[in-house]
Design an enzyme around this catalytic site. Structure first.
Site, PDB file in Angstrom:
ATOM      1  N   ARG A 299       0.855  -1.178   0.000  1.00 62.79           N
ATOM      2  CA  ARG A 299       0.000   0.000   0.000  1.00 62.79           C
ATOM      3  C   ARG A 299       0.900   1.240   0.000  1.00 62.79           C
ATOM      4  O   ARG A 299       1.886   1.312   0.732  1.00 62.79           O
ATOM      5  CB  ARG A 299      -0.900   0.039   1.239  1.00 62.79           C
ATOM      6  CG  ARG A 299      -2.147  -0.811   1.098  1.00 62.79           C
ATOM      7  CD  ARG A 299      -3.083  -0.290   0.003  1.00 62.79           C
ATOM      8  NE  ARG A 299      -4.246  -1.120  -0.214  1.00 62.79           N
ATOM      9  CZ  ARG A 299      -4.328  -2.123  -1.096  1.00 62.79           C
ATOM     10  NH1 ARG A 299      -3.294  -2.423  -1.856  1.00 62.79           N
ATOM     11  NH2 ARG A 299      -5.452  -2.791  -1.244  1.00 62.79           N
TER      12      ARG A 299
ATOM     13  N   GLU B  91      -3.970   7.563  -4.828  1.00 65.51           N
ATOM     14  CA  GLU B  91      -4.302   6.945  -6.120  1.00 65.51           C
ATOM     15  C   GLU B  91      -5.683   7.405  -6.553  1.00 65.51           C
ATOM     16  O   GLU B  91      -6.547   7.564  -5.694  1.00 65.51           O
ATOM     17  CB  GLU B  91      -4.297   5.411  -5.998  1.00 65.51           C
ATOM     18  CG  GLU B  91      -2.937   4.859  -5.634  1.00 65.51           C
ATOM     19  CD  GLU B  91      -2.914   3.321  -5.546  1.00 65.51           C
ATOM     20  OE1 GLU B  91      -3.836   2.675  -6.060  1.00 65.51           O
ATOM     21  OE2 GLU B  91      -1.955   2.789  -4.963  1.00 65.51           O
TER      22      GLU B  91
ATOM     23  N   HIS C 181      -0.859   0.174 -10.028  1.00 69.19           N
ATOM     24  CA  HIS C 181      -1.619  -0.747  -9.160  1.00 69.19           C
ATOM     25  C   HIS C 181      -2.161  -1.933  -9.971  1.00 69.19           C
ATOM     26  O   HIS C 181      -3.385  -2.171  -9.997  1.00 69.19           O
ATOM     27  CB  HIS C 181      -2.739   0.002  -8.446  1.00 69.19           C
ATOM     28  CG  HIS C 181      -3.174  -0.665  -7.162  1.00 69.19           C
ATOM     29  ND1 HIS C 181      -3.638   0.026  -6.078  1.00 69.19           N
ATOM     30  CD2 HIS C 181      -3.215  -1.975  -6.811  1.00 69.19           C
ATOM     31  CE1 HIS C 181      -3.970  -0.821  -5.118  1.00 69.19           C
ATOM     32  NE2 HIS C 181      -3.701  -2.053  -5.539  1.00 69.19           N
TER      33      HIS C 181
HETATM   34  C1  3PG Z   1      -5.778  -5.813  -3.485  1.00 69.71           C
HETATM   35  O1  3PG Z   1      -5.848  -5.295  -2.366  1.00 69.71           O
HETATM   36  O2  3PG Z   1      -6.410  -6.845  -3.779  1.00 69.71           O
HETATM   37  C2  3PG Z   1      -4.864  -5.243  -4.519  1.00 69.71           C
HETATM   38  O3  3PG Z   1      -4.297  -4.063  -4.085  1.00 69.71           O
HETATM   39  C3  3PG Z   1      -5.522  -5.090  -5.871  1.00 69.71           C
HETATM   40  O4  3PG Z   1      -6.487  -4.079  -5.893  1.00 69.71           O
HETATM   41  P1  3PG Z   1      -7.447  -3.948  -7.174  1.00 69.71           P
HETATM   42  O5  3PG Z   1      -8.551  -4.936  -7.032  1.00 69.71           O
HETATM   43  O6  3PG Z   1      -7.952  -2.547  -7.175  1.00 69.71           O
HETATM   44  O7  3PG Z   1      -6.607  -4.242  -8.381  1.00 69.71           O
END
Ligand code: 3PG
Length: 312
Positions: free
Chosen positions: A232, A261, A279
């Site tokens: 994170r 973000e 991400h």
């Molecule tokens: C999560 O916590 O599963 C990851 O950070 C991925 O996040 P996302 O579903 O927004 O890609």
């Protein structure tokens, strides 16, 4: 008929599956107050990391004849949902903690090589017409020490792959030494920082604890360490990270997550020693397929769905 709002996408096959099973599915991105309003008329909400489910949104969702019973985080991190408040208001929160483990771990291993060999900046400068062969004397990862903060599912998968390519593994975990992993050396947090040639973090973000890595922690690291953050963004102070890069304390960074973000910190992502991705840790066909199938199972289970309900 139960109504499900899929507010940030899901595999289309599984959306179709839900519809065939008799659920009414709305597949459209909503955020903020509009999301709260939309939730007034649905039984379950499915989100990813982009939506913020705050106390205010939960209150909005539960105004009037509250219908919302279930929020599913399609993925791992629950830091974008006020879970405590949702639970207090009688809304169950679930996630899919295992489905993306391999994908995030594979991205991490890819980034190890990327930053060890300057692949990112070599890509950028070649596209600018430069042949900088002499500038990119990298390092092998074989025989180097990989420090892992957090030996949970993803940390363990990273450790398994990294040790298979000849890296030594040291780790710190808040739960202490893990049984069954004698080849990985458990150390204090400070020892991991001080001894890792490559350092990767795989822990959730806890707003009550705030940053995990600031100038103080960068100062404890080895000179020229390679650093990866796929966990994170808010775990790492980006301002201090840029200073550590400029001072050469950190040789290179790969990061998939950011303090804010999807806002882009241009100073950070344009730094020649940063390899940024937006991400995408869980963004593989396989992970999204597993996640979507798991969500369908959760919805079916939660609503004790049976054939009779199709007729309702
Ligand atoms: C999560 O916590 O599963 C990851 O950070 C991925 O996040 P996302 O579903 O927004 O890609």
């Amino acid at each position: 008929m139960y109504r499900i709002l899929v507010a940030d996408g899901m595999n289309l096959d599984q959306i179709e599956n839900l519809k065939e099973l008799g659920f009414d599915v709305i597949d459209k991105f909503y955020d903020g107050e509009e999301l709260g309003l939309m939730c007034q008329d649905v039984d379950a909400l499915v989100i990813r990391s982009k939506n913020r489910i705050t106390k205010e949104i939960i209150d909005k969702a539960l105004e009037g004849n509250a219908r919302l019973k279930l929020i599913i985080r399609s993925g791992v991190g629950l830091d974008n949902i006020d879970v405590k408040y949702a639970t207090k208001r009688g809304v169950k929160v679930m996630n899919t903690p295992c489905a993306s483990t391999r994908s995030v771990a594979e991205l991490t291993i890819g980034q190890l090589f990327t930053i060890a060999r300057y692949v990112n900046i070599a890509n950028v400068t070649m596209r600018q017409g430069q042949w900088n062969k002499k500038n990119y004397i990298g390092t092998e990862v074989f025989g180097k020490t990989l420090g892992i903060i957090g030996l949970g599912r993803i940390g363990k998968e990273v450790a398994k792959m990294a040790s298979a390519i000849g890296m030594k593994i040291i780790y710190y975990d808040i739960l202490g030494e893990m049984k069954g992993y004698p080849r990985y050396k458990f150390c204090s947090f400070e020892e991991v920082l001080a001894n890792a040639d490559f350092l990767t973090i795989h822990i959730p973000y806890d707003p009550e604890k705030g940053y995990l890595i600031t100038k103080k922690e960068f100062d404890m690291m080895k000179q020229g360490v390679y650093f990866i953050n796929n966990a994170r963004g808010a775990l790492v102070c980006e301002h201090d990270l840029i200073d550590a890069l400029d001072e050469g304390k950190i040789e290179a960074v790969a990061m998939d997550v950011y303090e804010e973000e999807p806002k882009i910190n241009l100073e950070l992502v344009n730094h020649p020693m940063v390899s940024p991705t937006p991400h995408i840790g869980a963004s593989t066909v396989e992970a999204q397929d597993r996640i979507s199938k798991e969500i369908v199972e959760m919805i079916v289970d939660y609503f004790h769905y049976d054939q009779q309900q199709i007729a309702l």
